[in-house]
Design a protein around this motif. Structure first.
Motif, short mmCIF file in Angstrom:
data_model
loop_
_atom_site.label_atom_id
_atom_site.label_comp_id
_atom_site.label_asym_id
_atom_site.label_seq_id
_atom_site.Cartn_x
_atom_site.Cartn_y
_atom_site.Cartn_z
N ALA A 151 25.13 -13.59 -42.71
CA ALA A 151 25.42 -12.29 -42.11
C ALA A 151 24.31 -11.90 -41.14
CB ALA A 151 25.56 -11.23 -43.20
N THR A 152 24.70 -11.23 -40.07
CA THR A 152 23.72 -10.83 -39.05
C THR A 152 23.37 -9.34 -39.13
OG1 THR A 152 25.49 -10.44 -37.45
CG2 THR A 152 24.48 -12.64 -37.49
N SER A 153 24.01 -8.62 -40.04
CA SER A 153 23.70 -7.20 -40.23
C SER A 153 24.12 -6.80 -41.64
CB SER A 153 24.42 -6.32 -39.20
OG SER A 153 25.81 -6.29 -39.48
N GLN A 154 23.65 -5.63 -42.07
CA GLN A 154 24.00 -5.18 -43.42
C GLN A 154 25.50 -4.91 -43.56
OE1 GLN A 154 21.51 -1.55 -43.33
NE2 GLN A 154 23.38 -0.37 -43.72
N ASP A 155 26.14 -4.56 -42.46
CA ASP A 155 27.58 -4.30 -42.52
C ASP A 155 28.38 -5.57 -42.75
OD1 ASP A 155 27.22 -1.57 -42.11
OD2 ASP A 155 27.27 -1.79 -39.93
N GLU A 156 27.80 -6.72 -42.40
CA GLU A 156 28.48 -8.00 -42.61
C GLU A 156 28.20 -8.58 -43.99
OE1 GLU A 156 27.60 -10.79 -39.55
OE2 GLU A 156 28.18 -9.47 -37.91
N LEU A 157 27.31 -7.96 -44.71
CA LEU A 157 26.95 -8.45 -46.04
C LEU A 157 28.06 -8.09 -47.02
CD1 LEU A 157 24.50 -9.97 -47.19
CD2 LEU A 157 23.58 -7.77 -47.92
N ASP A 158 28.89 -9.07 -47.33
CA ASP A 158 30.09 -8.81 -48.13
C ASP A 158 29.82 -9.19 -49.60
OD1 ASP A 158 32.66 -8.23 -48.90
OD2 ASP A 158 33.50 -10.15 -48.22
N TYR A 159 29.28 -8.26 -50.31
CA TYR A 159 28.89 -8.53 -51.70
C TYR A 159 29.64 -7.68 -52.73
CZ TYR A 159 26.43 -4.08 -51.38
OH TYR A 159 26.14 -2.75 -51.23
N TYR A 160 30.21 -6.54 -52.29
CA TYR A 160 30.75 -5.56 -53.24
C TYR A 160 32.15 -5.93 -53.69
CZ TYR A 160 32.01 -1.01 -55.25
OH TYR A 160 32.40 -0.02 -56.09
N GLN A 161 32.38 -5.89 -55.02
CA GLN A 161 33.67 -6.29 -55.59
C GLN A 161 34.41 -5.16 -56.32
OE1 GLN A 161 33.15 -10.86 -56.86
NE2 GLN A 161 31.72 -9.53 -57.97
N LYS A 189 23.13 -1.06 -49.80
CA LYS A 189 23.35 -2.06 -48.74
C LYS A 189 22.05 -2.35 -47.99
CE LYS A 189 28.20 -1.15 -47.50
NZ LYS A 189 29.09 -0.68 -46.41
N GLN A 190 21.33 -1.29 -47.64
CA GLN A 190 20.07 -1.45 -46.92
C GLN A 190 19.08 -2.27 -47.73
OE1 GLN A 190 19.09 2.66 -46.27
NE2 GLN A 190 20.04 2.73 -44.25
N ALA A 191 19.00 -1.97 -49.02
CA ALA A 191 18.06 -2.69 -49.88
C ALA A 191 18.42 -4.17 -49.97
CB ALA A 191 18.07 -2.07 -51.28
N VAL A 208 9.91 -9.33 -41.13
CA VAL A 208 9.20 -8.63 -42.21
C VAL A 208 9.07 -7.15 -41.89
CG1 VAL A 208 6.98 -8.39 -43.39
CG2 VAL A 208 7.95 -10.67 -43.03
N THR A 209 8.74 -6.85 -40.63
CA THR A 209 8.60 -5.44 -40.22
C THR A 209 9.92 -4.69 -40.38
OG1 THR A 209 6.84 -5.96 -38.64
CG2 THR A 209 8.02 -3.90 -38.31
N LYS A 210 11.01 -5.33 -39.93
CA LYS A 210 12.34 -4.71 -40.07
C LYS A 210 12.70 -4.52 -41.55
CE LYS A 210 14.25 -6.46 -35.70
NZ LYS A 210 15.25 -7.36 -35.08
N ALA A 211 12.36 -5.51 -42.37
CA ALA A 211 12.65 -5.42 -43.80
C ALA A 211 11.88 -4.26 -44.43
CB ALA A 211 12.31 -6.73 -44.50
N ILE A 212 10.63 -4.10 -44.04
CA ILE A 212 9.82 -3.00 -44.58
C ILE A 212 10.43 -1.65 -44.20
CG2 ILE A 212 7.59 -1.80 -44.36
CD1 ILE A 212 6.27 -4.56 -44.08
N ASP A 213 10.86 -1.53 -42.93
CA ASP A 213 11.49 -0.28 -42.48
C ASP A 213 12.78 -0.01 -43.26
OD1 ASP A 213 9.49 0.12 -40.65
OD2 ASP A 213 10.61 -0.72 -38.95
N LEU A 214 13.59 -1.05 -43.46
CA LEU A 214 14.84 -0.89 -44.20
C LEU A 214 14.58 -0.51 -45.66
CD1 LEU A 214 17.34 -3.67 -43.06
CD2 LEU A 214 17.69 -1.20 -42.99
N LEU A 215 13.56 -1.13 -46.24
CA LEU A 215 13.22 -0.82 -47.63
C LEU A 215 12.78 0.64 -47.75
CD1 LEU A 215 11.33 -4.04 -48.80
CD2 LEU A 215 13.57 -3.22 -49.57
#
Length: 296
Positions: A151-161, A189-191, A208-215
């Motif tokens: 996935a290239t973004s959190q919106d594409e992360l298809d994990y929820y069932q 989703k962000q986490a 890493v910087t983007k991950a820190i901001d998202l966290l």
């Protein structure tokens, strides 16, 4: 000596009166022992309908209280799970911000955090998944869809069932409380996106910087989620308290309708005993009467 015909009617009348008093005395004895007006509804007369109705409403109230208690326990478990997730995110955020951590350390820490966070999001209580909405039999997060995701973004992360229907519970005849949160919430989703980015090998400086901001955003969002859960818990506990108050009030009314005043009963028993003694004494005197004693 045989009873005279002239005294028979009087004696029988007194005897019947004594028997009626004995019945009342027996009823009073039972009331004194049980504290109840009667051992069945028939003895309550016109009060019976009210007592039956109140007892039925108390039964419903207990069911509402139990349902609210159960929901409250679920919310408390969700609150604690989100609290543990926040701890994991804060710990990973601190590791990512460390200038001395190697890429392998970052990736290993992220994988560990991912497993922990997903496990917490898949929390079960009494056989129900708590973060799946109304799909309580379905595990909300599929970790396989996250590990190695392209996935290239959190919106594409298809994990929820699960589904988007939050849980609800009826806490009275006129009130239903919706509670909880689903694992599809944006803060989750962000986490997961931030963690999975690092866990899947993107450990360059920009990632890493983007991950820190998202966290950081996820931590803020999940803190708000915790606040919502806290408010849900308060509403549910108030509902439990309300039903408890009703049950106490209803029990008092039922008591007033169906229970006896022990002091009054004791006084009545004393009165019945005195009446019986007088009746039997009179019967005894009548049975000794004869024509000669009457004429003299």
């Amino acid at each position: 000596m045989a009873m005279r015909v002239a005294t028979f009617a009087s004696s029988q009348s007194l005897l019947q009166a004594a028997m009626r008093i004995q019945v009342k005395e027996a009823e009073a004895t039972t009331q004194q022992a049980s504290g109840q007006v009667s051992d069945d509804y028939g003895g309550l007369g016109s009060k019976a309908g009210s007592v039956v109705s109140l007892q039925a409403s108390v039964t419903r109230s207990k069911a509402y209280k139990e349902a609210a208690n159960t929901a409250s326990n679920r919310v408390e478990t969700m609150y604690n799970s989100v609290g543990s997730i926040l701890d994991d995110l804060s710990s990973l955020k601190a590791t990512l911000a460390s200038s001395t951590a190697s890429s392998d350390t970052l990736q290993t820490s992220a994988k560990s955090a991912l497993e922990s966070v997903v496990s917490l999001m898949n929390t079960k209580l009494d056989g129900r998944y708590l973060f799946s909405g109304s799909a309580v039999d379905t595990e909300p997060v599929d970790i396989d869809s996250i590990e190695g995701s392209t996935a290239t973004s959190q919106d594409e992360l298809d994990y929820y069932q699960g589904d988007d229907q939050t849980a609800s519970v009826r806490v009275s005849s006129s009130r239903v409380i919706s509670y909880g949160v689903t694992a599809n919430d944006d803060s989750f989703k962000q986490a997961l996106w931030a963690i999975s980015t690092i866990a899947n090998g993107s450990t360059d400086s920009d990632s890493v910087t983007k991950a820190i901001d998202l966290l950081a955003k996820s931590i803020d969002g999940l803190s708000t989620v915790q606040t919502k859960l806290s408010l849900d818990s308060s509403d549910l506990k108030d509902a439990v308290s309300s039903q408890e108050d009703y049950q106490t009030d209803a029990a008092d009314v039922i008591s007033n309708l169906s229970e006896v005043d022990i002091t009054t009963v004791a006084a009545n028993m004393s009165n019945y005993e005195a009446q019986l003694e007088a009746a039997y004494a009179a019967i005894g005197k009548i049975s000794k009467l004869s024509l000669s004693s009457y004429l003299s």
